[in-house]
Design a protein around this motif. Structure first.
Motif, mmCIF file in Angstrom:
data_model
loop_
_atom_site.group_PDB
_atom_site.id
_atom_site.type_symbol
_atom_site.label_atom_id
_atom_site.label_comp_id
_atom_site.label_asym_id
_atom_site.label_seq_id
_atom_site.Cartn_x
_atom_site.Cartn_y
_atom_site.Cartn_z
ATOM 1 N N LYS A 10 33.440 34.453 42.573
ATOM 2 C CA LYS A 10 35.257 34.227 42.944
ATOM 3 C C LYS A 10 35.471 35.605 41.630
ATOM 4 C CE LYS A 10 36.239 30.514 46.164
ATOM 5 N NZ LYS A 10 37.008 29.233 45.088
ATOM 6 N N LEU A 11 34.903 34.995 40.455
ATOM 7 C CA LEU A 11 35.559 36.069 39.187
ATOM 8 C C LEU A 11 34.962 37.619 39.580
ATOM 9 C CD1 LEU A 11 36.732 36.336 36.703
ATOM 10 C CD2 LEU A 11 34.096 35.992 35.335
ATOM 11 N N PRO A 12 33.428 38.283 39.794
ATOM 12 C CA PRO A 12 33.582 39.747 39.634
ATOM 13 C C PRO A 12 34.627 40.302 40.757
ATOM 14 C CG PRO A 12 31.877 38.009 40.257
ATOM 15 C CD PRO A 12 32.594 37.583 40.068
ATOM 16 N N LYS A 13 34.011 39.188 41.888
ATOM 17 C CA LYS A 13 35.284 39.803 43.573
ATOM 18 C C LYS A 13 36.968 40.254 42.865
ATOM 19 C CE LYS A 13 32.095 37.178 46.925
ATOM 20 N NZ LYS A 13 31.378 36.137 47.463
ATOM 21 N N ARG A 14 37.103 39.177 42.258
ATOM 22 C CA ARG A 14 38.525 39.822 42.158
ATOM 23 C C ARG A 14 38.683 40.899 41.332
ATOM 24 N NH1 ARG A 14 44.064 36.766 41.563
ATOM 25 N NH2 ARG A 14 43.656 35.380 42.738
#
Length: 151
Positions: free
Chosen positions: A79-83
């Protein structure tokens, strides 16, 4: 100094979870056994994001995850790199982890978000030592983990 783009960077180290997985060699399990609740608790990506925004405003441009269990829940970690991609933010980050907890499938997304390096704990190159310490990993798993970092 960032060795990739030769820029000076202010680094913040953070931990994305508390506790550890129920492994026999983890002393934290004994500590947390006296308290109610789970022995491992992961922070939400929203919590990280709010902290990052505050730190970025203060000049921090490199974030290092210090926890061995960062990729315990790959969906949570991704979820972090997607955000970052949604917000158009390119960050410089790194993380440490147990070599047998590596999730090769997450590296492309993290490289795109700015992954600079990966650290891993390799206590021994001797299977006998790993077995005596009850590390629940093998020399072969450790070797595969290191080899996949460059892919």
């Amino acid at each position: 100094m960032d060795t990739v783009d030769q820029k000076p960077r202010i680094k913040a180290s953070l931990i994305s979870n508390r506790g550890c997985l129920p492994l026999s060699f983890c002393g934290i399990i004994t500590f947390y056994a006296a308290s109610p609740g789970k022995s491992w608790r992961g922070r939400s990506v929203l919590t990280w994001w709010m902290k990052w925004n505050n730190w970025r405003q203060g000049g921090v441009s490199h974030f290092e995850f210090q926890d061995d269990n960062f990729f315990v829940q790959p969906k949570r970690a991704l979820k972090l790199p997607k955000r970052c991609a949604r917000c158009g933010l390119h960050i410089c980050l790194s993380h440490a982890r147990r070599s047998d907890r590596q999730r090769r499938e997450v590296f492309p997304a993290f490289r795109q978000a700015g992954l600079r390096y990966v650290g891993a704990g390799l206590e021994s190159g001797s299977q006998g030592s790993l077995d005596r310490l009850n590390k629940e990993t093998t020399v072969e798993e450790n070797s595969r983990a290191w080899a996949s970092c460059g892919q």
